[in-house]
Design a protein around this motif. Structure first.
Motif, PDB file in Angstrom:
ATOM      1  N   ASP A 110       0.872  -1.178   0.000  1.00  0.00           N
ATOM      2  CA  ASP A 110       0.000   0.000   0.000  1.00  0.00           C
ATOM      3  C   ASP A 110       0.902   1.219   0.000  1.00  0.00           C
ATOM      4  N   VAL A 111       0.303   2.407  -0.090  1.00  0.00           N
ATOM      5  CA  VAL A 111       1.094   3.633  -0.027  1.00  0.00           C
ATOM      6  C   VAL A 111       1.536   3.883   1.401  1.00  0.00           C
ATOM      7  N   SER A 112       2.599   4.657   1.552  1.00  0.00           N
ATOM      8  CA  SER A 112       3.226   4.851   2.857  1.00  0.00           C
ATOM      9  C   SER A 112       2.294   5.474   3.888  1.00  0.00           C
ATOM     10  N   LYS A 113       1.402   6.354   3.457  1.00  0.00           N
ATOM     11  CA  LYS A 113       0.519   7.007   4.428  1.00  0.00           C
ATOM     12  C   LYS A 113      -0.465   6.017   5.044  1.00  0.00           C
ATOM     13  N   ASN A 114      -0.616   4.857   4.409  1.00  0.00           N
ATOM     14  CA  ASN A 114      -1.458   3.793   4.963  1.00  0.00           C
ATOM     15  C   ASN A 114      -0.627   2.677   5.577  1.00  0.00           C
ATOM     16  N   GLY A 115       0.662   2.965   5.792  1.00  0.00           N
ATOM     17  CA  GLY A 115       1.534   1.980   6.414  1.00  0.00           C
ATOM     18  C   GLY A 115       2.232   1.063   5.436  1.00  0.00           C
ATOM     19  N   GLY A 116       2.133   1.361   4.149  1.00  0.00           N
ATOM     20  CA  GLY A 116       2.751   0.524   3.129  1.00  0.00           C
ATOM     21  C   GLY A 116       4.170   0.938   2.787  1.00  0.00           C
ATOM     22  N   ASP A 117       4.764   0.225   1.844  1.00  0.00           N
ATOM     23  CA  ASP A 117       6.160   0.441   1.456  1.00  0.00           C
ATOM     24  C   ASP A 117       6.339   1.405   0.285  1.00  0.00           C
ATOM     25  N   PHE A 118       5.247   1.913  -0.269  1.00  0.00           N
ATOM     26  CA  PHE A 118       5.347   2.688  -1.505  1.00  0.00           C
ATOM     27  C   PHE A 118       4.894   4.130  -1.297  1.00  0.00           C
ATOM     28  N   ASP A 119       5.656   5.040  -1.851  1.00  0.00           N
ATOM     29  CA  ASP A 119       5.302   6.458  -1.766  1.00  0.00           C
ATOM     30  C   ASP A 119       4.074   6.754  -2.617  1.00  0.00           C
ATOM     31  N   ALA A 120       3.310   7.741  -2.192  1.00  0.00           N
ATOM     32  CA  ALA A 120       2.212   8.249  -3.008  1.00  0.00           C
ATOM     33  C   ALA A 120       2.722   9.477  -3.755  1.00  0.00           C
ATOM     34  N   PHE A 121       1.934   9.974  -4.705  1.00  0.00           N
ATOM     35  CA  PHE A 121       2.281  11.212  -5.389  1.00  0.00           C
ATOM     36  C   PHE A 121       1.543  12.363  -4.718  1.00  0.00           C
TER      37      PHE A 121
END
Length: 212
Positions: free
Chosen positions: A161-172
């Motif tokens: 998932d995206v980092s703001k949801n605790g994931g490993d990937f940055d969002a834009f």
């Protein structure tokens, strides 16, 4: 007067027939050229994901199509290309689609090693917003390279998932939907691979019999 109208109508009809025939001929003659260019572009994408020196088979001769509406994109036949070295399975490139972005289908090429590790991911086509969602393209940003060497484990599902949801990937900035759509599509492709890897590397080529 009627004779003039009839003559003009005949001339227009002949002109239309000639034009239609010319277009058909051009399409027939240009089709092999277009297909060759598409193959070159696809081979370039494959070699970005799977180094050319790691396989020695004919990728296009190994191509086959698969379909999984839940994991690879609803209503889509997806192409798979097997990379083998001396007839030993090394990796494959699996196409997948997501319809969870802002604007239509996001088509992906996903390289997966035989051990389930990602070789890499590239976007084949998309219609996401320029300056925002188009950062999923390698020529626009380095974001897509974050998938390199990752693998999927069910116990670590939340990391996809995206980092703001605790994931490993940055969002834009200003665009979270597009990266999340790609992340989910890649994760689902890895799940599909794990479920089917035994048959995928033994699959017979059939791209000449089925289309996307």
């Amino acid at each position: 007067m009627l004779t003039i109208i009839s003559r003009n109508a005949f001339i227009l009809a002949v002109f239309a027939i000639v034009c239609t025939g010319a277009i058909a001929i051009v399409n027939v003659l240009s089709k092999p050229v277009i297909e060759l260019q598409e193959q070159k572009a696809l081979l370039k994408t494959v070699n970005q994901l799977i180094p050319a020196q790691s396989y020695n088979n004919d990728l296009f001769a190994s191509c086959f199509t698969v379909r999984d509406d839940a994991l690879l994109g609803k209503g889509r036949e997806q192409k798979v290309f097997l990379a083998k070295k001396d007839n030993q399975a090394m990796a494959l490139m699996l196409q997948a689609s997501s319809f969870r972005g802002y604007a239509g289908e996001i088509k992906l090429a996903i390289g997966i090693y035989a051990n389930g590790q990602l070789a890499g991911v590239r976007v084949i086509r998309h219609t996401e917003t320029p300056g925002l969602g188009d950062k999923i393209q390698s020529k626009k940003s380095d974001w897509i390279f974050a998938f390199n060497n990752k693998s999927y484990q069910p116990a670590q599902d939340k990391r996809w998932d995206v980092s703001k949801n605790g994931g490993d990937f940055d969002a834009f900035t200003g665009a979270t939907i597009t990266p999340r759509a790609v992340i989910l599509a890649v994760k689902n492709a890895l799940i599909y691979f794990e479920k089917n890897k035994e048959t995928l590397f033994k699959h017979e080529a059939n791209c000449g019999e089925a289309n996307e």
